[in-house]
Design a protein around this motif. Sequence first.
Motif, short mmCIF file in Angstrom:
data_model
loop_
_atom_site.label_atom_id
_atom_site.label_comp_id
_atom_site.label_asym_id
_atom_site.label_seq_id
_atom_site.Cartn_x
_atom_site.Cartn_y
_atom_site.Cartn_z
N ASP A 1 41.19 58.14 41.03
CA ASP A 1 41.28 59.58 40.73
C ASP A 1 40.49 59.95 39.47
O ASP A 1 40.94 60.76 38.65
N GLY A 2 39.32 59.33 39.30
CA GLY A 2 38.45 59.68 38.20
C GLY A 2 38.83 59.14 36.85
O GLY A 2 38.22 59.49 35.83
N GLU A 3 39.85 58.26 36.79
CA GLU A 3 40.25 57.67 35.51
C GLU A 3 40.72 56.25 35.76
O GLU A 3 40.78 55.78 36.89
N PHE A 4 41.08 55.57 34.67
CA PHE A 4 41.55 54.20 34.77
C PHE A 4 43.02 54.11 34.38
O PHE A 4 43.51 54.91 33.57
N THR A 5 43.69 53.13 34.94
CA THR A 5 45.08 52.87 34.58
C THR A 5 45.16 52.29 33.17
O THR A 5 44.16 52.10 32.49
N ALA A 6 46.37 51.96 32.76
CA ALA A 6 46.58 51.30 31.48
C ALA A 6 45.98 49.89 31.52
O ALA A 6 45.78 49.31 32.59
N PRO A 7 45.69 49.31 30.34
CA PRO A 7 45.18 47.93 30.31
C PRO A 7 46.15 46.95 30.96
O PRO A 7 47.36 47.18 31.01
N LEU A 8 45.59 45.88 31.49
CA LEU A 8 46.35 44.76 32.08
C LEU A 8 47.08 45.15 33.36
O LEU A 8 47.98 44.44 33.81
N ALA A 9 46.69 46.29 33.95
CA ALA A 9 47.27 46.63 35.25
C ALA A 9 46.77 45.70 36.34
O ALA A 9 47.39 45.58 37.40
N HIS A 10 45.65 45.05 36.08
CA HIS A 10 45.10 44.10 37.05
C HIS A 10 44.74 42.80 36.33
O HIS A 10 44.35 42.81 35.16
N ALA A 11 44.89 41.69 37.05
CA ALA A 11 44.51 40.38 36.53
C ALA A 11 43.42 39.80 37.41
O ALA A 11 43.53 39.82 38.64
N ALA A 12 42.37 39.28 36.78
CA ALA A 12 41.28 38.62 37.49
C ALA A 12 41.02 37.28 36.81
O ALA A 12 41.70 36.92 35.84
N LEU A 13 40.02 36.54 37.30
CA LEU A 13 39.79 35.18 36.80
C LEU A 13 38.33 34.98 36.39
O LEU A 13 37.41 35.43 37.08
N ARG A 14 38.15 34.30 35.28
CA ARG A 14 36.86 33.75 34.88
C ARG A 14 36.90 32.27 35.21
O ARG A 14 37.73 31.53 34.69
N VAL A 15 36.02 31.82 36.09
CA VAL A 15 36.01 30.44 36.56
C VAL A 15 34.66 29.82 36.24
O VAL A 15 33.62 30.35 36.65
N VAL A 16 34.67 28.71 35.52
CA VAL A 16 33.43 28.00 35.24
C VAL A 16 33.13 27.07 36.40
O VAL A 16 33.93 26.18 36.73
N ASP A 17 32.00 27.29 37.05
CA ASP A 17 31.61 26.52 38.23
C ASP A 17 30.20 25.97 37.99
O ASP A 17 29.27 26.75 37.79
N ASP A 18 30.07 24.66 37.99
CA ASP A 18 28.78 24.02 37.67
C ASP A 18 28.23 24.49 36.32
O ASP A 18 27.03 24.73 36.16
N GLY A 19 29.14 24.67 35.37
CA GLY A 19 28.74 25.06 34.03
C GLY A 19 28.48 26.53 33.82
O GLY A 19 28.15 26.95 32.71
N VAL A 20 28.62 27.34 34.86
CA VAL A 20 28.31 28.77 34.79
C VAL A 20 29.60 29.58 34.98
O VAL A 20 30.33 29.35 35.95
N PRO A 21 29.89 30.53 34.09
CA PRO A 21 31.09 31.36 34.26
C PRO A 21 30.91 32.38 35.38
O PRO A 21 29.88 33.06 35.46
#
Length: 244
Positions: A90-110
């Motif tokens: 709806d044209g805006e963002f929710t509060a912080p931490l409403a969603h969780a995602a992952l940073r995964v290092v694969d073959d040395g690359v994030p």
Amino acid sequence: MDVTDYLARIGADAGDPLDVLIERHLRTVPFENLSIHLGEPIVLDPASLYDKIVTRRRGGFCHELNGAFAWLLRELGREVTLLGARVAGDGEFTAPLAHAALRVVDDGVPHLADVGFGRFGVGPIDLTAPSPQLVPAEDGDLDVRSPTGEPGYRLELHPRSREDFEPTCFWQSTHPDSWFTRVPVCSLPVGDGRATMQGTTLLRTDGDGTRTEEKLGDQEALDAYRDLFGVRLDRLPTPLHPAG
């Protein structure tokens, strides 16, 4: 908590590359918020998530799905960090931490990886290279978009702990203003489209955007949860805070 059983749950092998693990997870473990409407607590520790997703063959929403997937990836030897995000709508963002995602290092690359966003799957996307799905935003964040350009969420890049997400997860799963508490949802990709249950209504979306909607009887709905999503229920979920 057994890695072999988790891999069997998603139809994958320990040696599969990251993109295959993500795809198998997305297509076998549904995005769902049914626990909220069945009176079941949302618990984010790895053992509870494993029991729900692997032993009881259920799904969950982002904090649960990516929390469990992070455990699996770490057991497979990958470096994994939790990242927080605000969801677009709806044209805006929710509060912080409403969603969780992952940073995964694969073959040395994030890479960005995400098996818990209900609108579309994400990754793996190289975080060090230009991508049409990752658009620089204010404060060093990234706007994450679908492969077709649909807005998704604004991603923070600094590491988070599981405990950081617990207050927002509690709000999302209990507060009357949270959309999650208003409508029971269960969803999986099917072919090049998607199947979604909203309460007792079955929605199907084809790859070309064609959408159908079918109201089911109670037993038909229970059968659909089982046959389409692998979720066996002994009763239908009842909205915690029904939409007005």
